[in-house]
Scaffold this motif. Structure first.
Motif, PDB file in Angstrom:
ATOM      1  N   GLY A   1      86.396  17.519  55.890  1.00 37.11           N
ATOM      2  CA  GLY A   1      87.767  17.750  55.810  1.00 37.11           C
ATOM      3  C   GLY A   1      88.527  16.952  57.086  1.00 37.11           C
ATOM      4  N   VAL A   2      87.734  16.823  58.297  1.00 38.26           N
ATOM      5  CA  VAL A   2      88.232  15.992  59.094  1.00 38.26           C
ATOM      6  C   VAL A   2      88.320  14.350  58.968  1.00 38.26           C
ATOM      7  N   GLU A   3      87.350  14.260  58.113  1.00 41.08           N
ATOM      8  CA  GLU A   3      87.117  12.926  57.602  1.00 41.08           C
ATOM      9  C   GLU A   3      87.985  12.420  56.361  1.00 41.08           C
ATOM     10  N   ASN A   4      88.979  13.434  55.609  1.00 40.30           N
ATOM     11  CA  ASN A   4      89.510  13.167  54.535  1.00 40.30           C
ATOM     12  C   ASN A   4      88.590  12.922  53.336  1.00 40.30           C
ATOM     13  N   LEU A   5      87.620  13.719  53.357  1.00 38.52           N
ATOM     14  CA  LEU A   5      86.723  13.677  52.589  1.00 38.52           C
ATOM     15  C   LEU A   5      86.323  15.060  51.517  1.00 38.52           C
ATOM     16  N   GLU A   6      87.308  15.947  51.679  1.00 39.39           N
ATOM     17  CA  GLU A   6      87.015  17.278  51.226  1.00 39.39           C
ATOM     18  C   GLU A   6      87.199  17.176  49.709  1.00 39.39           C
ATOM     19  N   MET A   7      87.390  16.368  48.899  1.00 41.82           N
ATOM     20  CA  MET A   7      87.470  16.198  47.455  1.00 41.82           C
ATOM     21  C   MET A   7      86.067  15.912  47.148  1.00 41.82           C
ATOM     22  N   ARG A   8      85.193  15.515  48.149  1.00 40.77           N
ATOM     23  CA  ARG A   8      83.577  15.154  47.361  1.00 40.77           C
ATOM     24  C   ARG A   8      82.734  16.332  48.101  1.00 40.77           C
ATOM     25  N   VAL A   9      83.254  17.422  48.701  1.00 40.59           N
ATOM     26  CA  VAL A   9      82.418  18.409  49.104  1.00 40.59           C
ATOM     27  C   VAL A   9      81.887  19.399  47.967  1.00 40.59           C
ATOM     28  N   VAL A  10      80.461  19.490  47.984  1.00 36.00           N
ATOM     29  CA  VAL A  10      79.847  20.342  47.011  1.00 36.00           C
ATOM     30  C   VAL A  10      78.954  21.549  47.515  1.00 36.00           C
ATOM     31  N   SER A  11      78.956  22.638  47.493  1.00 32.14           N
ATOM     32  CA  SER A  11      78.039  23.477  48.244  1.00 32.14           C
ATOM     33  C   SER A  11      76.635  23.223  47.913  1.00 32.14           C
ATOM     34  N   GLY A  12      75.948  23.107  48.995  1.00 26.30           N
ATOM     35  CA  GLY A  12      74.447  22.930  48.703  1.00 26.30           C
ATOM     36  C   GLY A  12      73.855  21.752  48.359  1.00 26.30           C
ATOM     37  N   ALA A  13      74.752  20.648  48.513  1.00 26.59           N
ATOM     38  CA  ALA A  13      74.458  19.365  48.152  1.00 26.59           C
ATOM     39  C   ALA A  13      75.301  18.244  48.985  1.00 26.59           C
ATOM     40  N   ILE A  14      74.959  16.958  48.929  1.00 23.39           N
ATOM     41  CA  ILE A  14      75.974  16.039  49.700  1.00 23.39           C
ATOM     42  C   ILE A  14      76.081  14.981  48.455  1.00 23.39           C
ATOM     43  N   ASP A  15      77.283  14.343  48.428  1.00 26.18           N
ATOM     44  CA  ASP A  15      77.517  13.283  47.897  1.00 26.18           C
ATOM     45  C   ASP A  15      76.922  11.901  48.458  1.00 26.18           C
ATOM     46  N   PRO A  16      76.152  11.190  47.926  1.00 29.98           N
ATOM     47  CA  PRO A  16      75.792   9.811  48.511  1.00 29.98           C
ATOM     48  C   PRO A  16      76.698   9.079  49.302  1.00 29.98           C
ATOM     49  N   LEU A  17      78.104   9.042  48.866  1.00 28.51           N
ATOM     50  CA  LEU A  17      78.996   8.373  49.439  1.00 28.51           C
ATOM     51  C   LEU A  17      79.504   9.052  50.740  1.00 28.51           C
TER      52      LEU A  17
END
Length: 280
Positions: free
Chosen positions: A250-266
């Motif tokens: 959220g601080v980095e403005n990447l909240e649209m790419r947050v998925v519980s239990g995983a991480i987007d490679p980007l």
């Protein structure tokens, strides 16, 4: 004194406009689009009233060619200097170039698109835009941008470069699913505006689009250990890794790419870019 393309995605779900010009803030004047209705580009002594008028006509089921004819017929201004392109929610696009538009001026249209320009380096500008459009099948923002880039590389506006814009609408594709404006980017004054527009679209995709589910990395094992260590280096040291990751994103403005239990490679790539952790 502008070149543009209006286009619709193959499935009809997205509609938009890409435009460039040696003109300050071309995105404020030329493009308009409405989800499930259509898009319009008005240029060359542009009549900005064409934008709401075209969308209103399209919303009633009038086809693009009839919209163009209706706008020109009702215009009591310098019609011979006008240029526009229109595409609806279905069917072919349509374009008009007044007889007194500055050379080179002209346009082409086909199923789901119309490309046009005036005061261009030559007819190759519009021809290359059309070729690019027909040769690609990318998501609409990227397809429109590719066509605009092709026109720019063919010489574009013969006076030079200054501004560019990209407007794409699609139902629920805006931020958080609460808007139909998928992409709305403008470069108002820049020495290479189309290239800058491409850079902004890449950033837009990172910040505002959801991750590819097939690319997600589970937050466990070595991945979880690395993410936890990198987050700790930024001050996020809570007991719940998911919560820490979501807060940092959220601080980095990447909240649209947050998925519980995983991480987007980007997201992981960005985390690695902004942190430094000694590897064992």
């Amino acid at each position: 004194m502008t070149f543009s393309i209006v286009g619709r995605s193959a499935d009809g779900a997205a509609i938009g406009v890409a435009v460039a010009s040696k003109f300050l803030g071309v995105g404020a004047a030329v493009p308009a689009a409405l989800v499930n209705v259509g898009a319009v580009a008005t240029q060359s002594y542009a009549n900005l009233a064409y934008r709401p008028q075209a969308l209103a006509l399209l919303s009633t089921g009038v086809d693009a060619e009839s919209v163009v004819k209706g706008l020109i017929a009702a215009d009591d201004g310098p019609v011979s200097h006008r240029q526009l392109g229109v595409v609806g929610a279905s069917g072919p696009g349509a374009t008009f170039t007044g007889s007194d538009c500055h050379d080179w001026a002209g346009g082409v249209s086909g199923d789901g698109y119309a490309a046009q320009g005036n005061m261009l380096a030559g007819p190759d500008v519009v021809a290359r835009m059309q070729e690019s459009w027909l040769a690609t099948s990318d998501a609409l923002p990227y397809r429109l941008l590719a066509a605009l880039r092709a026109g720019d590389q063919a010489g574009g506006d013969r006076r030079g470069r200054q501004s560019a814009a990209l407007l794409v609408v699609s139902q629920g594709r805006g931020y958080g699913g609460t808007s139909d404006v998928w992409v709305d980017l403008r470069v108002d004054d820049h020495p290479d505006p189309v290239a800058e527009l491409a850079r902004l679209l890449t950033m837009h995709s990172l910040y505002f689009e959801s991750p590819d589910p097939d690319s997600l990395l589970p937050l466990r094992g070595d991945v979880a250990d690395e993410v936890r260590a990198r987050l700790a280096s930024t001050g996020f040291t809570g007991s719940d890794l998911d919560d820490d990751l979501a807060s940092w994103a959220g601080v980095e403005n990447l909240e649209m790419r947050v998925v519980s239990g995983a991480i987007d490679p980007l997201v992981l790539a960005h985390l690695r870019e902004v942190t430094h952790v000694e590897q064992p």
